[in-house]
Scaffold this active site. Structure first.
Site, PDB file in Angstrom:
ATOM      1  N   HIS A 115     -21.249 -25.097 -56.983  1.00 20.98           N
ATOM      2  CA  HIS A 115     -21.008 -26.013 -55.863  1.00 20.98           C
ATOM      3  C   HIS A 115     -19.505 -25.943 -55.331  1.00 20.98           C
ATOM      4  O   HIS A 115     -19.204 -26.128 -54.196  1.00 20.98           O
ATOM      5  CB  HIS A 115     -21.217 -27.396 -56.199  1.00 20.98           C
ATOM      6  N   CYS A 153     -31.226 -30.334 -57.938  1.00 14.31           N
ATOM      7  CA  CYS A 153     -29.947 -30.766 -57.473  1.00 14.31           C
ATOM      8  C   CYS A 153     -30.079 -32.099 -56.826  1.00 14.31           C
ATOM      9  O   CYS A 153     -30.873 -32.202 -55.915  1.00 14.31           O
ATOM     10  CB  CYS A 153     -29.383 -29.475 -56.400  1.00 14.31           C
ATOM     11  N   LEU A 154     -29.146 -33.157 -57.050  1.00  8.62           N
ATOM     12  CA  LEU A 154     -28.907 -34.178 -56.429  1.00  8.62           C
ATOM     13  C   LEU A 154     -28.775 -34.219 -54.791  1.00  8.62           C
ATOM     14  O   LEU A 154     -29.204 -35.057 -54.149  1.00  8.62           O
ATOM     15  CB  LEU A 154     -27.919 -35.103 -56.922  1.00  8.62           C
ATOM     16  N   GLN A 176     -20.048 -32.866 -53.851  1.00 10.98           N
ATOM     17  CA  GLN A 176     -21.328 -33.712 -53.407  1.00 10.98           C
ATOM     18  C   GLN A 176     -20.977 -35.078 -53.086  1.00 10.98           C
ATOM     19  O   GLN A 176     -21.877 -35.621 -52.194  1.00 10.98           O
ATOM     20  CB  GLN A 176     -22.296 -33.647 -54.908  1.00 10.98           C
ATOM     21  N   GLY A 219     -25.466 -33.566 -63.583  1.00  9.79           N
ATOM     22  CA  GLY A 219     -24.081 -32.926 -63.572  1.00  9.79           C
ATOM     23  C   GLY A 219     -23.782 -33.468 -61.942  1.00  9.79           C
ATOM     24  O   GLY A 219     -24.645 -33.923 -61.221  1.00  9.79           O
ATOM     25  N   HIS A 260     -24.343 -23.899 -62.314  1.00 15.15           N
ATOM     26  CA  HIS A 260     -24.946 -24.577 -61.198  1.00 15.15           C
ATOM     27  C   HIS A 260     -23.877 -25.464 -60.427  1.00 15.15           C
ATOM     28  O   HIS A 260     -23.737 -25.286 -59.200  1.00 15.15           O
ATOM     29  CB  HIS A 260     -26.120 -25.424 -61.535  1.00 15.15           C
ATOM     30  N   GLU A 261     -23.039 -26.224 -61.265  1.00 14.04           N
ATOM     31  CA  GLU A 261     -22.136 -27.032 -60.671  1.00 14.04           C
ATOM     32  C   GLU A 261     -20.802 -26.175 -60.137  1.00 14.04           C
ATOM     33  O   GLU A 261     -20.241 -26.487 -59.059  1.00 14.04           O
ATOM     34  CB  GLU A 261     -21.396 -28.094 -61.848  1.00 14.04           C
TER      35      GLU A 261
HETATM   36  O1  K1U Z   1     -26.982 -32.095 -58.250  1.00 14.47           O
HETATM   37  C1  K1U Z   1     -26.372 -31.726 -59.153  1.00 14.47           C
HETATM   38  O2  K1U Z   1     -25.716 -30.541 -59.262  1.00 14.47           O
HETATM   39  C2  K1U Z   1     -26.933 -31.985 -60.702  1.00 14.47           C
HETATM   40  C3  K1U Z   1     -28.210 -31.472 -60.965  1.00 14.47           C
HETATM   41  C4  K1U Z   1     -27.654 -30.252 -62.335  1.00 14.47           C
HETATM   42  C5  K1U Z   1     -28.749 -29.392 -62.750  1.00 14.47           C
HETATM   43  C6  K1U Z   1     -30.024 -30.090 -63.156  1.00 14.47           C
HETATM   44  C7  K1U Z   1     -31.043 -28.704 -63.691  1.00 14.47           C
HETATM   45  C8  K1U Z   1     -30.337 -27.455 -63.649  1.00 14.47           C
HETATM   46  C9  K1U Z   1     -29.129 -27.336 -63.417  1.00 14.47           C
HETATM   47  C10 K1U Z   1     -28.317 -28.116 -62.659  1.00 14.47           C
HETATM   48  C11 K1U Z   1     -29.275 -32.345 -61.408  1.00 14.47           C
HETATM   49  O3  K1U Z   1     -28.779 -33.036 -62.253  1.00 14.47           O
HETATM   50  S1  K1U Z   1     -30.758 -32.231 -60.702  1.00 14.47           S
HETATM   51  C12 K1U Z   1     -31.729 -34.039 -61.245  1.00 14.47           C
HETATM   52  C13 K1U Z   1     -32.128 -33.712 -62.993  1.00 14.47           C
HETATM   53  O4  K1U Z   1     -31.598 -34.817 -63.319  1.00 14.47           O
HETATM   54  C14 K1U Z   1     -32.625 -32.717 -63.473  1.00 14.47           C
HETATM   55  C15 K1U Z   1     -33.475 -31.999 -62.749  1.00 14.47           C
HETATM   56  C16 K1U Z   1     -34.104 -30.733 -63.513  1.00 14.47           C
HETATM   57  C17 K1U Z   1     -33.991 -30.704 -65.036  1.00 14.47           C
HETATM   58  C18 K1U Z   1     -33.279 -31.529 -65.617  1.00 14.47           C
HETATM   59  C19 K1U Z   1     -32.406 -32.227 -64.998  1.00 14.47           C
HETATM   60 ZN    ZN Z   2     -26.408 -29.205 -57.379  1.00 17.59          ZN
END
Ligand code: K1U
Ligand code: ZN
Length: 174
Positions: free
Chosen positions: A140, A94-95, A51, A46, A136-137
């Site tokens: 943001h 979160c990235l 971001q 996401g 989560h998004e």
């Molecule tokens: O930065 C972000 O908002 C994206 C975030 C989204 C997210 C991941 C996991 C749970 C809620 C929201 C990510 O993509 S973090 C990196 C990732 O690929 C990841 C991390 C944990 C689980 C699955 C994917």
């Molecule tokens: Zn995030």
């Protein structure tokens, strides 16, 4: 499509409240394409426009696991219409908070109204990882990061670690 730089905490821009999009036009579609490319490149599932430094209420998601079966989703001006009182727990990342993960409780299901890539009004009932990721998004868009749900001590430790890493990166001379 262009891969943009993802802002990382601590950064005041990430704490801004994003503004609604008046019309989904070519500019917004190019932004969504760039966001998707940036998200795939960073191996995320996401990304919110803020971001990459753009304070517009736009989110892209792709929770599909298959590399060859990408399922991108675009949300403009998303509004949660209903949240389940039942909670589910996911390990979130979160990235914008690199290499940090924590278990966060959120409503297990949510209903969202939004405009799609073409500006058409849509309604989605989400559950599981999709519901977590949408929430989560959407956080943001309000300037909220998942670390804000942690204890003050854990949050401070993470921010200190990230600040230190940023300082180190600034000192690398090539
Ligand atoms: O930065 C972000 O908002 C994206 C975030 C989204 C997210 C991941 C996991 C749970 C809620 C929201 C990510 O993509 S973090 C990196 C990732 O690929 C990841 C991390 C944990 C689980 C699955 C994917
Ligand atoms: Zn995030």
């Amino acid at each position: 499509m262009t891969i943009k730089t993802i802002l990382t905490e601590p950064n005041k821009i990430l704490r801004q409240i994003s503004k609604p999009v008046e019309k989904v036009g070519k500019e917004e579609q190019i932004l969504m394409d760039d966001m998707l490319e940036t998200m795939y490149n960073a191996k995320g599932i996401g990304l919110a426009a803020i971001q990459i430094g753009i304070p517009k209420r736009i989110i892209v998601l792709d929770i599909s696991k298959e590399e060859n079966d990408k399922t991108p989703m675009f949300f403009v001006n998303p509004v949660v219409k209903n949240k389940n009182i039942e909670l589910s727990t996911y390990e979130e990342g979160c990235l914008s908070v690199p290499n940090q993960f924590a278990e966060i409780d959120r409503p297990s299901e949510c209903k969202v109204e939004y405009l799609d890539y073409n500006g058409e009004k849509k309604f989605l009932e989400a559950k599981g990882l999709l519901a977590t990721c949408i929430q989560h998004e959407m956080d943001h868009l309000e300037g909220i990061l998942f670390i804000d749900y942690l204890s003050k001590l854990k949050k401070t430790m993470i921010i200190k670690k990230l600040s230190k890493q940023k300082g180190k990166a600034d000192r690398i001379v090539v």
